[in-house]
Design a protein around this motif. Structure first.
Motif, PDB file in Angstrom:
ATOM      1  N   PHE A  54       6.596   4.598  -7.967  1.00  0.00           N
ATOM      2  CA  PHE A  54       5.965   4.995  -7.859  1.00  0.00           C
ATOM      3  C   PHE A  54       5.985   3.862  -6.403  1.00  0.00           C
ATOM      4  N   ALA A  55       5.061   4.078  -5.175  1.00  0.00           N
ATOM      5  CA  ALA A  55       5.095   2.617  -4.123  1.00  0.00           C
ATOM      6  C   ALA A  55       3.322   2.671  -3.923  1.00  0.00           C
ATOM      7  N   TYR A  56       2.821   1.499  -3.807  1.00  0.00           N
ATOM      8  CA  TYR A  56       1.221   1.857  -3.232  1.00  0.00           C
ATOM      9  C   TYR A  56       2.114   2.159  -1.820  1.00  0.00           C
ATOM     10  N   PRO A  57       0.609   3.149  -1.430  1.00  0.00           N
ATOM     11  CA  PRO A  57       0.388   3.127   0.364  1.00  0.00           C
ATOM     12  C   PRO A  57      -0.492   1.520   1.384  1.00  0.00           C
ATOM     13  N   TYR A  58       0.510   1.454   1.959  1.00  0.00           N
ATOM     14  CA  TYR A  58       0.102   0.170   3.227  1.00  0.00           C
ATOM     15  C   TYR A  58      -0.202  -1.225   1.594  1.00  0.00           C
ATOM     16  N   GLY A  59       0.613  -0.891   0.544  1.00  0.00           N
ATOM     17  CA  GLY A  59       0.973  -1.726  -0.438  1.00  0.00           C
ATOM     18  C   GLY A  59       0.222  -2.067  -0.904  1.00  0.00           C
ATOM     19  N   HIS A  60      -0.613  -1.526  -1.024  1.00  0.00           N
ATOM     20  CA  HIS A  60      -2.247  -2.023  -1.632  1.00  0.00           C
ATOM     21  C   HIS A  60      -2.445  -2.069  -3.031  1.00  0.00           C
ATOM     22  N   HIS A  61      -2.679  -2.392  -3.840  1.00  0.00           N
ATOM     23  CA  HIS A  61      -3.036  -1.957  -5.023  1.00  0.00           C
ATOM     24  C   HIS A  61      -3.936  -3.114  -6.033  1.00  0.00           C
ATOM     25  N   ASP A  62      -4.768  -2.390  -6.994  1.00  0.00           N
ATOM     26  CA  ASP A  62      -5.789  -3.544  -7.734  1.00  0.00           C
ATOM     27  C   ASP A  62      -5.747  -3.132  -9.243  1.00  0.00           C
ATOM     28  N   GLN A  63      -6.385  -3.775 -10.470  1.00  0.00           N
ATOM     29  CA  GLN A  63      -5.835  -3.540 -12.119  1.00  0.00           C
ATOM     30  C   GLN A  63      -5.960  -2.053 -11.861  1.00  0.00           C
ATOM     31  N   ALA A  64      -7.360  -0.821 -11.650  1.00  0.00           N
ATOM     32  CA  ALA A  64      -7.921   0.006 -11.724  1.00  0.00           C
ATOM     33  C   ALA A  64      -6.364   0.760 -11.223  1.00  0.00           C
TER      34      ALA A  64
END
Length: 256
Positions: A172-182
């Motif tokens: 998986f790759a986060y869109p825009y590189g944005h991620h949080d714990q959830a």
């Protein structure tokens, strides 16, 4: 051999796009991309496929100079321009796609190179030896999403891509590189073997990458292969103007 995590390069599109039409420098010219692949080979880098990268994460012995090539967003140019260059050199990569944007046409004012792959083209890319990874459902930033939205971005997107290629979609790759714990927990619950971010890492569920873009020269590309680059890039992350100035000095990377 080394126990260090292999370097991960992040591309977007491949194409000769004028700077005025590419303010975010997403499209690396095809000749530059080919030269970068040749540079990796000449300097003794091992370009890993998806299985090799995951094995390295699991602790398998891996050459010290090992690299994974990735593409975000699923531009048609990855199929038409990047895949043939990789195939000529016996190299592989992962392309992260959002199945909810199947075949989306360029937005007004955007270059033709911003056209996204259709489902049929995604299958063709997979058959050409470039693995498909999940990039959410419709390329939406995931922090703050509801449980239902996160499930669509992970489970539904995973299942749709699985139905396209007939095999497990492992990363998986986060869109825009944005991620949080959830978001990270949703990715883990969906069974992905790892997830890639951009600069902000959080273990195996948010692995940082090194961005390769239209302004890179041979000199800056070599710099970005250095283990010190990610540290320097993060240090400059809070000062965008300084970061841009440093990049110009290092690479003299003017575009016409």
């Amino acid at each position: 051999m080394s126990g260090r995590t292999p370097l991960v390069l992040m591309y977007h599109g491949i194409g000769d796009v004028p700077a005025a039409s590419d303010p975010d420098n997403l499209y690396v010219p095809e000749a530059a991309f080919a030269a970068q692949l040749d540079h990796l080979a000449a300097r003794g880098w091992t370009v890993l496929d998806e299985a090799g990268y995951l094995s390295a994460l699991d602790g398998a012995p891996t050459p010290r100079r090992s690299v994974l090539i990735t593409f975000d967003d699923g531009y048609v140019s990855v199929l038409e321009r990047a895949a043939p260059q990789l195939a000529r050199r016996g190299m592989s990569a992962i392309c992260y796609v959002s199945p909810g944007l199947d075949g989306q046409a360029p937005l007004p004012g955007m270059p033709p190179e911003s056209r996204l792959m259709t489902a049929a083209q995604m299958r063709e890319l997979s058959a050409a030896g470039v693995a498909l990874g999940c990039h959410g459902w419709a390329h939406e930033s995931m922090p703050g999403m509801s449980t239902e939205q996160l499930e669509q971005c992970t489970v539904r997107a995973r299942d749709e891509l699985h139905s396209l290629v007939g095999e497990r979609v492992a990363t998986f790759a986060y869109p825009y590189g944005h991620h949080d714990q959830a978001a990270r927990e949703a990715v883990a619950a969906a069974g992905f073997a790892c997830a890639l971010a951009t600069y902000d890492g959080a273990g195996r569920l948010a692995i940082p990458r090194v961005d390769i873009n239209a302004t890179d020269t041979a000199r800056t590309f070599e710099l970005k292969l250095s283990r010190v680059y990610p540290l320097a890039r993060r240090a400059l992350g809070s000062a965008p103007a300084v970061r841009r100035a440093a990049h110009r000095v290092l690479g003299h990377a003017a575009r016409s």
